[in-house]
Design a protein around this motif. Structure first.
Motif, PDB file in Angstrom:
ATOM      1  N   GLN A 293       0.829  -1.210   0.000  1.00 52.58           N
ATOM      2  CA  GLN A 293       0.000   0.000   0.000  1.00 52.58           C
ATOM      3  C   GLN A 293       0.863   1.259   0.000  1.00 52.58           C
ATOM      4  OE1 GLN A 293      -2.364  -0.045   3.530  1.00 52.58           O
ATOM      5  NE2 GLN A 293      -3.107  -2.126   3.258  1.00 52.58           N
ATOM      6  N   ALA A 294       2.158   1.108  -0.226  1.00 51.03           N
ATOM      7  CA  ALA A 294       3.078   2.246  -0.065  1.00 51.03           C
ATOM      8  C   ALA A 294       2.567   3.494  -0.796  1.00 51.03           C
ATOM      9  CB  ALA A 294       4.466   1.867  -0.552  1.00 51.03           C
ATOM     10  N   ALA A 295       2.052   3.305  -2.000  1.00 51.59           N
ATOM     11  CA  ALA A 295       1.607   4.465  -2.791  1.00 51.59           C
ATOM     12  C   ALA A 295       0.461   5.188  -2.083  1.00 51.59           C
ATOM     13  CB  ALA A 295       1.164   4.003  -4.179  1.00 51.59           C
ATOM     14  N   ALA A 296      -0.422   4.424  -1.425  1.00 56.83           N
ATOM     15  CA  ALA A 296      -1.577   5.037  -0.755  1.00 56.83           C
ATOM     16  C   ALA A 296      -1.146   5.892   0.432  1.00 56.83           C
ATOM     17  CB  ALA A 296      -2.542   3.953  -0.289  1.00 56.83           C
ATOM     18  N   HIS A 297      -0.010   5.533   1.047  1.00 55.07           N
ATOM     19  CA  HIS A 297       0.442   6.272   2.231  1.00 55.07           C
ATOM     20  C   HIS A 297       1.453   7.370   1.876  1.00 55.07           C
ATOM     21  CE1 HIS A 297      -1.585   3.458   4.924  1.00 55.07           C
ATOM     22  NE2 HIS A 297      -1.171   2.492   4.122  1.00 55.07           N
ATOM     23  N   ALA A 298       2.015   7.299   0.660  1.00 58.48           N
ATOM     24  CA  ALA A 298       3.100   8.208   0.284  1.00 58.48           C
ATOM     25  C   ALA A 298       2.687   9.666   0.425  1.00 58.48           C
ATOM     26  CB  ALA A 298       3.565   7.913  -1.137  1.00 58.48           C
ATOM     27  N   GLU A 299       1.446   9.978   0.017  1.00 59.27           N
ATOM     28  CA  GLU A 299       1.025  11.390   0.051  1.00 59.27           C
ATOM     29  C   GLU A 299       0.956  11.929   1.478  1.00 59.27           C
ATOM     30  OE1 GLU A 299      -3.170  12.336  -0.716  1.00 59.27           O
ATOM     31  OE2 GLU A 299      -3.435  10.209  -1.200  1.00 59.27           O
ATOM     32  N   PHE A 300       0.871  11.018   2.470  1.00 54.92           N
ATOM     33  CA  PHE A 300       0.821  11.450   3.874  1.00 54.92           C
ATOM     34  C   PHE A 300       2.207  11.417   4.526  1.00 54.92           C
ATOM     35  CE2 PHE A 300      -3.260   9.316   2.907  1.00 54.92           C
ATOM     36  CZ  PHE A 300      -4.096  10.413   3.000  1.00 54.92           C
ATOM     37  N   GLY A 301       3.201  10.884   3.821  1.00 55.38           N
ATOM     38  CA  GLY A 301       4.567  10.844   4.347  1.00 55.38           C
ATOM     39  C   GLY A 301       4.760   9.774   5.402  1.00 55.38           C
TER      40      GLY A 301
ATOM     41  N   PRO B 184      -2.884   4.652   9.939  1.00 55.93           N
ATOM     42  CA  PRO B 184      -3.491   3.381  10.371  1.00 55.93           C
ATOM     43  C   PRO B 184      -4.866   3.106   9.773  1.00 55.93           C
ATOM     44  CG  PRO B 184      -2.427   4.450  12.222  1.00 55.93           C
ATOM     45  CD  PRO B 184      -2.340   5.411  11.075  1.00 55.93           C
ATOM     46  N   GLU B 185      -5.726   4.104   9.738  1.00 57.85           N
ATOM     47  CA  GLU B 185      -7.084   3.830   9.241  1.00 57.85           C
ATOM     48  C   GLU B 185      -7.069   3.525   7.741  1.00 57.85           C
ATOM     49  OE1 GLU B 185     -10.128   6.655  10.315  1.00 57.85           O
ATOM     50  OE2 GLU B 185     -11.391   5.923   8.684  1.00 57.85           O
ATOM     51  N   VAL B 186      -6.221   4.233   7.012  1.00 53.07           N
ATOM     52  CA  VAL B 186      -6.096   3.966   5.576  1.00 53.07           C
ATOM     53  C   VAL B 186      -5.603   2.527   5.375  1.00 53.07           C
ATOM     54  CG1 VAL B 186      -4.837   4.603   3.472  1.00 53.07           C
ATOM     55  CG2 VAL B 186      -5.700   6.393   5.007  1.00 53.07           C
ATOM     56  N   ALA B 187      -4.649   2.111   6.216  1.00 56.64           N
ATOM     57  CA  ALA B 187      -4.112   0.743   6.114  1.00 56.64           C
ATOM     58  C   ALA B 187      -5.218  -0.276   6.365  1.00 56.64           C
ATOM     59  CB  ALA B 187      -2.975   0.553   7.115  1.00 56.64           C
ATOM     60  N   SER B 188      -6.017  -0.077   7.425  1.00 52.10           N
ATOM     61  CA  SER B 188      -7.089  -1.037   7.744  1.00 52.10           C
ATOM     62  C   SER B 188      -8.063  -1.156   6.578  1.00 52.10           C
ATOM     63  CB  SER B 188      -7.863  -0.594   8.982  1.00 52.10           C
ATOM     64  OG  SER B 188      -6.989  -0.359  10.046  1.00 52.10           O
TER      65      SER B 188
ATOM     66  N   ARG C  62      12.730  12.371   5.040  1.00 50.53           N
ATOM     67  CA  ARG C  62      11.721  13.425   4.956  1.00 50.53           C
ATOM     68  C   ARG C  62      12.366  14.798   5.158  1.00 50.53           C
ATOM     69  NH1 ARG C  62       5.999  12.905   8.129  1.00 50.53           N
ATOM     70  NH2 ARG C  62       4.940  14.599   7.070  1.00 50.53           N
ATOM     71  N   LEU C  63      13.277  14.878   6.157  1.00 47.71           N
ATOM     72  CA  LEU C  63      13.996  16.134   6.391  1.00 47.71           C
ATOM     73  C   LEU C  63      14.757  16.568   5.141  1.00 47.71           C
ATOM     74  CD1 LEU C  63      15.688  15.543   9.902  1.00 47.71           C
ATOM     75  CD2 LEU C  63      14.014  17.323   9.336  1.00 47.71           C
ATOM     76  N   LEU C  64      15.246  15.564   4.389  1.00 48.68           N
ATOM     77  CA  LEU C  64      16.040  15.872   3.200  1.00 48.68           C
ATOM     78  C   LEU C  64      15.163  16.005   1.948  1.00 48.68           C
ATOM     79  CD1 LEU C  64      19.109  13.463   3.785  1.00 48.68           C
ATOM     80  CD2 LEU C  64      18.816  15.838   4.508  1.00 48.68           C
ATOM     81  N   GLY C  65      13.851  15.940   2.148  1.00 48.54           N
ATOM     82  CA  GLY C  65      12.923  16.116   1.021  1.00 48.54           C
ATOM     83  C   GLY C  65      12.905  14.940   0.072  1.00 48.54           C
ATOM     84  N   LEU C  66      13.000  13.726   0.636  1.00 47.81           N
ATOM     85  CA  LEU C  66      13.135  12.548  -0.222  1.00 47.81           C
ATOM     86  C   LEU C  66      11.922  11.634  -0.255  1.00 47.81           C
ATOM     87  CD1 LEU C  66      16.798  11.507   0.708  1.00 47.81           C
ATOM     88  CD2 LEU C  66      16.032  12.579  -1.392  1.00 47.81           C
ATOM     89  N   GLY C  67      10.737  12.022   0.136  1.00 51.89           N
ATOM     90  CA  GLY C  67       9.564  11.150  -0.045  1.00 51.89           C
ATOM     91  C   GLY C  67       9.532   9.934   0.850  1.00 51.89           C
ATOM     92  N   TYR C  68       8.442   9.133   0.696  1.00 51.62           N
ATOM     93  CA  TYR C  68       8.216   7.963   1.551  1.00 51.62           C
ATOM     94  C   TYR C  68       7.981   6.723   0.693  1.00 51.62           C
ATOM     95  CZ  TYR C  68       5.847   4.697   4.611  1.00 51.62           C
ATOM     96  OH  TYR C  68       5.505   3.567   5.294  1.00 51.62           O
ATOM     97  N   PRO C  69       8.437   5.519   1.044  1.00 50.61           N
ATOM     98  CA  PRO C  69       9.332   5.264   2.181  1.00 50.61           C
ATOM     99  C   PRO C  69      10.736   5.750   1.885  1.00 50.61           C
ATOM    100  CG  PRO C  69       8.886   3.220   0.977  1.00 50.61           C
ATOM    101  CD  PRO C  69       8.092   4.298   0.309  1.00 50.61           C
ATOM    102  N   GLY C  70      11.390   6.287   2.894  1.00 48.21           N
ATOM    103  CA  GLY C  70      12.615   7.040   2.665  1.00 48.21           C
ATOM    104  C   GLY C  70      13.888   6.230   2.567  1.00 48.21           C
ATOM    105  N   GLY C  71      13.888   5.017   3.160  1.00 47.09           N
ATOM    106  CA  GLY C  71      15.126   4.227   3.219  1.00 47.09           C
ATOM    107  C   GLY C  71      15.807   4.039   1.872  1.00 47.09           C
ATOM    108  N   PRO C  72      15.072   3.479   0.900  1.00 44.96           N
ATOM    109  CA  PRO C  72      15.709   3.237  -0.404  1.00 44.96           C
ATOM    110  C   PRO C  72      16.167   4.534  -1.065  1.00 44.96           C
ATOM    111  CG  PRO C  72      13.636   2.014  -0.209  1.00 44.96           C
ATOM    112  CD  PRO C  72      13.716   2.922   0.978  1.00 44.96           C
TER     113      PRO C  72
END
Ligand code: KG4
Ligand code: ZN
Length: 351
Positions: free
Chosen positions: A33-41, A45-49, A172-182
């Protein structure tokens, strides 16, 4: 022990189902669901459920189809019961009960973190205990001392943020979107890991616990002092310096764990295990310490249901109908057998 297991995992933002024949994975389906949560950074939880509610049945169907089997052949249903987002977990637990109960199948409640450890027991080339497993994900960071298939000793864990959470927040601090690790790892390739001196947290602490919030805060202050343009200019150096400090801490604690016990092997789990510099540093450590390094494929490191089915093979199954009132747990589920929350008297209600 049941051979054909259907496993369901919905603890966070991936809807996952798998079919296992013993230690062999016949199918492992993941709907991210990463794309669905990306806009929220971050994960809402409710979106995930709500997404799990829509996706669990089709994902189970897809896994059964890929495995070339049907629910008629399934001998047990395994499901993640915690820790995780409670609303998300409840969707998986309800689905598992709805599949198991009409067929009088046993239900196997699985601890999500035990699942990350159990990914190492899958074919090909299953790892035999004893070994140390470093689990580093968006929600958890821990060192598990694994001496048997069914349980692990918690050697250390994060006292604040999880490693992946710190990667995500710094990204996020560096302006790199979510999920940030990759994204952070990609940007860090162009940067100098020694550009900024950052604290390697817990380095003087003699224990095996982790802490990532100080590192995250140090980055926040650096960004504040550099200003927007400064951050943009030094983004790669900031990413590389943060990544090096995070990896240093993870590897230092792993090394300490190896020095303390007679461990023959090291395993990695969780999304952060995808990080190239972490993998390289752990490989280097294992070579120096002459222990085996077991790296499962990336799709078994991040959240998946195959690892839940794998853990179920070594866990207690609850016979029908004793699981009808089994609950889900936002924190660690009880380890000692099928204890339920609430103690509802369903047997009385069924009559
Ligand atoms: O295990 P996982 O898929 O889900 C959780 O249970 O949290 O882990 C996701 C986490 C995220 O925080 C993500 O940023 C991090 O793993 N991650 C990485 C990398 N790939 C994923 N962190 C650092 N480097 C990566 N290459
Ligand atoms: Zn996980």
């Amino acid at each position: 022990m049941a051979r054909l297991i259907l496993a369901i995992e919905t603890s966070c933002d991936d809807t996952c189902a798998a079919v296992l024949d013993g230690p062999r994975v016949l199918a492992s389906t993941i709907s991210s669901q990463a794309a669905a949560h990306a806009e929220f950074g971050g994960v809402v939880p409710e979106v995930a459920s709500r997404h799990h509610l829509q996706l669990t049945a089709p994902v189970v169907d897809a896994a059964l189809r890929e495995a070339g089997t049907t629910l008629d052949d399934v001998e047990a249903v395994a499901v993640t019961v915690g820790p995780g987002l409670i609303g998300a977990l409840l969707v998986g637990v309800s689905t598992a009960k709805a599949i198991a109960a009409p067929r009088r199948l046993p239900l196997v409640p699985v601890d999500h973190l035990q699942g990350h450890v159990a990914a190492n027991f899958l074919e090909p080339d299953p790892l035999e205990p004893p070994f140390v497993c470093l689990v580093a994900s968006g929600g958890h960071t821990l060192l598990a001392g694994v001496r048997e298939h069914a349980a692990y000793e918690l050697l250390g864990q994060t006292l604040d943020d999880a490693a992946g959470e710190a990667f995500d927040k710094v990204a996020r601090l560096l302006g790199l979107g979510y999920p940030g690790g990759p994204a952070l790892e990609r940007v860090a390739r162009e940067g100098d890991p020694d550009a900024f001196e950052l604290p390697v947290a817990m380095s003087r602490d003699p224990g095996l616990d982790f802490s990532f919030s100080g590192l995250k805060t140090a980055l926040a202050y650096l960004c504040r002092d550099l200003g927007e343009d400064g951050v943009a200019e030094r983004r790669a150096d900031l990413a590389a310096s943060f990544q090096a400090a995070a990896v240093d801490q993870l590897v230092a604690k792993l090394d300490r764990a190896l020095k303390r016990g007679e461990w023959r092997a090291v395993a990695l789990g969780g999304g952060v295990a995808a990080n190239g510099p972490l993998r390289a540093a752990v490989a280097d450590l294992c070579e120096r310490r002459s222990v085996r390094l077991k790296l499962v494929p990336l799709q078994l490191c991040t959240d998946n249901a195959a690892m839940i089915g794998s853990a179920a093979r070594f866990s207690d199954a609850i016979p029908y109908p004793d699981y009808l009132d089994y609950d889900a747990f936002p924190t660690k589920p009880p380890a000692d057998g099928p204890i339920r929350q609430g103690h509802l008297d369903v047997s009385a209600r069924r009559r």
